[in-house]
Design an enzyme around this catalytic site. Structure first.
Site, PDB file in Angstrom:
ATOM      1  N   SER A 120      -5.212   4.376   4.079  1.00  0.00           N
ATOM      2  CA  SER A 120      -4.363   5.195   3.218  1.00  0.00           C
ATOM      3  C   SER A 120      -3.294   4.355   2.553  1.00  0.00           C
ATOM      4  O   SER A 120      -2.643   4.814   1.617  1.00  0.00           O
ATOM      5  CB  SER A 120      -3.644   6.255   4.057  1.00  0.00           C
ATOM      6  OG  SER A 120      -4.550   7.013   4.787  1.00  0.00           O
ATOM      7  N   HIS A 141     -10.972   5.459  -0.675  1.00  0.00           N
ATOM      8  CA  HIS A 141     -10.062   6.327   0.078  1.00  0.00           C
ATOM      9  C   HIS A 141     -10.452   7.785  -0.116  1.00  0.00           C
ATOM     10  O   HIS A 141     -10.234   8.358  -1.186  1.00  0.00           O
ATOM     11  CB  HIS A 141      -8.623   6.064  -0.400  1.00  0.00           C
ATOM     12  CG  HIS A 141      -7.593   6.828   0.356  1.00  0.00           C
ATOM     13  ND1 HIS A 141      -6.471   7.360  -0.223  1.00  0.00           N
ATOM     14  CD2 HIS A 141      -7.516   7.169   1.669  1.00  0.00           C
ATOM     15  CE1 HIS A 141      -5.755   7.981   0.687  1.00  0.00           C
ATOM     16  NE2 HIS A 141      -6.366   7.875   1.842  1.00  0.00           N
ATOM     17  N   GLU A 153     -10.255   7.695  -4.013  1.00  0.00           N
ATOM     18  CA  GLU A 153      -9.536   6.662  -4.764  1.00  0.00           C
ATOM     19  C   GLU A 153     -10.291   5.340  -4.593  1.00  0.00           C
ATOM     20  O   GLU A 153     -10.554   4.930  -3.452  1.00  0.00           O
ATOM     21  CB  GLU A 153      -8.114   6.489  -4.225  1.00  0.00           C
ATOM     22  CG  GLU A 153      -7.157   7.576  -4.658  1.00  0.00           C
ATOM     23  CD  GLU A 153      -5.760   7.388  -4.082  1.00  0.00           C
ATOM     24  OE1 GLU A 153      -4.806   7.356  -4.862  1.00  0.00           O
ATOM     25  OE2 GLU A 153      -5.627   7.273  -2.848  1.00  0.00           O
ATOM     26  N   ASN A 192      -0.938   8.807  -1.982  1.00  0.00           N
ATOM     27  CA  ASN A 192       0.044   8.741  -0.895  1.00  0.00           C
ATOM     28  C   ASN A 192       1.398   8.212  -1.354  1.00  0.00           C
ATOM     29  O   ASN A 192       2.424   8.541  -0.754  1.00  0.00           O
ATOM     30  CB  ASN A 192      -0.496   7.932   0.279  1.00  0.00           C
ATOM     31  CG  ASN A 192      -1.425   8.780   1.133  1.00  0.00           C
ATOM     32  OD1 ASN A 192      -1.149   9.947   1.379  1.00  0.00           O
ATOM     33  ND2 ASN A 192      -2.542   8.216   1.544  1.00  0.00           N
TER      34      ASN A 192
HETATM   35  N1  LIG Z   1      -5.958  11.737   8.560  1.00  0.00           N
HETATM   36  C1  LIG Z   1      -6.037  11.847   7.239  1.00  0.00           C
HETATM   37  O1  LIG Z   1      -5.760  12.902   6.637  1.00  0.00           O
HETATM   38  C2  LIG Z   1      -6.496  10.647   6.423  1.00  0.00           C
HETATM   39  C3  LIG Z   1      -6.805  10.831   5.066  1.00  0.00           C
HETATM   40  C4  LIG Z   1      -7.277   9.741   4.330  1.00  0.00           C
HETATM   41  C5  LIG Z   1      -7.385   8.496   4.950  1.00  0.00           C
HETATM   42  N2  LIG Z   1      -7.060   8.344   6.257  1.00  0.00           N
HETATM   43  C6  LIG Z   1      -7.220   7.008   6.865  1.00  0.00           C
HETATM   44  O2  LIG Z   1      -8.459   6.980   7.580  1.00  0.00           O
HETATM   45  C7  LIG Z   1      -8.341   6.060   8.687  1.00  0.00           C
HETATM   46  C8  LIG Z   1      -8.708   6.784   9.964  1.00  0.00           C
HETATM   47  O3  LIG Z   1      -7.830   7.877  10.141  1.00  0.00           O
HETATM   48  P1  LIG Z   1      -8.221   9.148  11.030  1.00  0.00           P
HETATM   49  O4  LIG Z   1      -7.269  10.221  10.672  1.00  0.00           O
HETATM   50  O5  LIG Z   1      -9.686   9.377  10.969  1.00  0.00           O
HETATM   51  O6  LIG Z   1      -7.853   8.578  12.501  1.00  0.00           O
HETATM   52  P2  LIG Z   1      -8.431   9.065  13.914  1.00  0.00           P
HETATM   53  O7  LIG Z   1      -7.461   8.579  14.928  1.00  0.00           O
HETATM   54  O8  LIG Z   1      -8.806  10.503  13.866  1.00  0.00           O
HETATM   55  O9  LIG Z   1      -9.827   8.238  14.057  1.00  0.00           O
HETATM   56  C9  LIG Z   1      -9.917   6.845  14.241  1.00  0.00           C
HETATM   57  C10 LIG Z   1     -11.167   6.550  15.059  1.00  0.00           C
HETATM   58  O10 LIG Z   1     -11.364   5.138  15.122  1.00  0.00           O
HETATM   59  C11 LIG Z   1     -11.863   4.830  16.409  1.00  0.00           C
HETATM   60  N3  LIG Z   1     -11.640   3.416  16.706  1.00  0.00           N
HETATM   61  C12 LIG Z   1     -10.508   2.805  17.162  1.00  0.00           C
HETATM   62  N4  LIG Z   1     -10.722   1.483  17.300  1.00  0.00           N
HETATM   63  C13 LIG Z   1     -12.008   1.252  16.930  1.00  0.00           C
HETATM   64  C14 LIG Z   1     -12.814   0.081  16.867  1.00  0.00           C
HETATM   65  N5  LIG Z   1     -12.335  -1.104  17.201  1.00  0.00           N
HETATM   66  N6  LIG Z   1     -14.096   0.216  16.435  1.00  0.00           N
HETATM   67  C15 LIG Z   1     -14.615   1.422  16.097  1.00  0.00           C
HETATM   68  N7  LIG Z   1     -13.872   2.564  16.141  1.00  0.00           N
HETATM   69  C16 LIG Z   1     -12.594   2.478  16.539  1.00  0.00           C
HETATM   70  C17 LIG Z   1     -11.097   5.764  17.331  1.00  0.00           C
HETATM   71  O11 LIG Z   1     -11.783   5.924  18.585  1.00  0.00           O
HETATM   72  C18 LIG Z   1     -11.061   7.053  16.519  1.00  0.00           C
HETATM   73  O12 LIG Z   1     -12.164   7.904  16.787  1.00  0.00           O
HETATM   74  C19 LIG Z   1      -6.903   5.532   8.655  1.00  0.00           C
HETATM   75  O13 LIG Z   1      -6.890   4.319   7.959  1.00  0.00           O
HETATM   76  C20 LIG Z   1      -6.159   6.607   7.877  1.00  0.00           C
HETATM   77  O14 LIG Z   1      -5.004   6.117   7.229  1.00  0.00           O
HETATM   78  C21 LIG Z   1      -6.628   9.388   7.028  1.00  0.00           C
END
Ligand SMILES: NC(=O)c1ccc[n+]([C@@H]2O[C@H](COP(=O)([O-])OP(=O)(O)OC[C@H]3O[C@@H](n4cnc5c(N)ncnc54)[C@H](O)[C@@H]3O)[C@@H](O)[C@H]2O)c1
Length: 286
Positions: A120, A141, A153, A192
């Site tokens: 993000s 994104h 994005e 963002n």
């Molecule tokens: N939450 C949102 O609304 C949103 C929106 C757009 C982008 N993002 C981005 O997406 C990314 C993930 O966010 P999220 O909300 O899904 O987080 P989340 O915590 O729900 O999921 C992250 C996942 O990654 C896994 N993980 C951790 N270390 C790992 C590794 N070494 N190898 C493989 N898997 C691993 C975790 O077990 C977890 O299931 C971030 O960069 C975040 O900024 C989030």
């Protein structure tokens, strides 16, 4: 080369949604999680989402079955070796993402595979320079919930090649049916950089005792026709993710409007992360 073999790293909120839409579009998907327990939880997340879509009539049962048959959630990183596109969706922690891109560079065999991040806010250049192929690294994104929100994005760094960018856009638009906007490689990209200061302002308003959480959200829903208020939206995004994005923005621009308020960091320390933990600014039944 049309992209039909896709990898996703991380099967949390975003990775599970990305894997689902990519499988729905007909591609073969391998999702890699941190370990077996997380892989099982990730698959259950995708199954629940597909079942809900079938129950609501958004997907027919046969398609739902095909989608689940087209994806695997594993804990073995080497399963990504033959992928043409890998989308990284691990938590918003710079060292973790840099380490993930180093591993992708070692494991992914296709010389022209696109290595994308769903970050993000972390500058794509930092991830690109962890690899020996920065011309193939870019940001894709997606928005939460991925099966519902059409936006993606595209973020290109100074070193991203035009061929990799064109293939990523074609995949997002033509295969996934998403709406692509292009951003320069600046922390927070377009959405963002605009959204986070608004969410942080709502948290500061609550923290100062100016108004209640319910009234702040009702104000923006009833007065500005937003589909949800800023505090409910922060709960949906996850307070940990919101905090991490704010920190990246603050590190990049040093503007006070991006600085996470103490209330946000205390709630993150307390594990009150929003919907995913059942409690954030509001309470949720899990
Ligand atoms: N939450 C949102 O609304 C949103 C929106 C757009 C982008 N993002 C981005 O997406 C990314 C993930 O966010 P999220 O909300 O899904 O987080 P989340 O915590 O729900 O999921 C992250 C996942 O990654 C896994 N993980 C951790 N270390 C790992 C590794 N070494 N190898 C493989 N898997 C691993 C975790 O077990 C977890 O299931 C971030 O960069 C975040 O900024 C989030």
């Amino acid at each position: 080369m049309q992209i039909t073999c896709v990898g996703v790293v991380g099967c949390g909120l975003m990775g599970s949604g990305i894997a689902e839409v990519v499988a729905r579009a007909g591609s073969d998907v391998v999702v890699v999680e941190a370990d077996e327990v997380a892989a099982k939880a990730g698959l259950a997340r995708i199954e629940k989402s597909v079942d809900t879509a079938v129950a609501r009539g958004k997907l027919d049962a046969a398609t739902g079955e095909r989608v689940l048959g087209q994806l695997r959630v594993v804990s073995d990183f080497d399963a990504l070796a033959d992928r043409q596109l890998v989308i990284e969706a691990v938590p918003e922690v710079e060292q973790l993402k840099v380490a993930t891109f180093k591993r992708l560079d070692d494991v992914v065999e296709h010389g022209d595979a696109v290595l994308a991040s769903n970050t993000s806010s972390i500058p794509i250049m930092k991830l690109a320079m962890a690899t020996r192929r920065p011309e193939h690294v870019l940001g894709l994104h997606f928005f939460n919930p991925v099966p519902v929100l059409p936006l993606v994005e595209l973020v290109t760094s100074l070193l991203t090649g035009s061929d990799a960018a064109a293939r990523a856009v074609s995949f997002a638009e033509d295969s996934l049916g998403k709406c692509v906007i292009r951003s320069q490689d600046r922390a927070g990209f377009i959405v963002n950089a605009l959204l986070i200061p608004y969410l942080l302002s709502a948290i500061r308003m609550l923290e100062s005792g100016f108004a209640s959480a319910g009234d702040i959200d009702t104000g923006m829903v009833q007065g500005c026709a937003h589909p949800m208020g800023p505090l409910a939206l922060t709960d949906l995004i996850g307070l940990d993710t919101t905090m991490a994005v704010a920190e990246s923005l603050y590190t990049e621009f040093k503007e006070p409007l991006y600085a996470p308020p103490p209330m946000l960091s205390r709630m993150v320390d307390a594990g009150l992360l929003g919907r995913k933990t059942g409690r954030g600014f509001f309470d949720y039944v899990r």
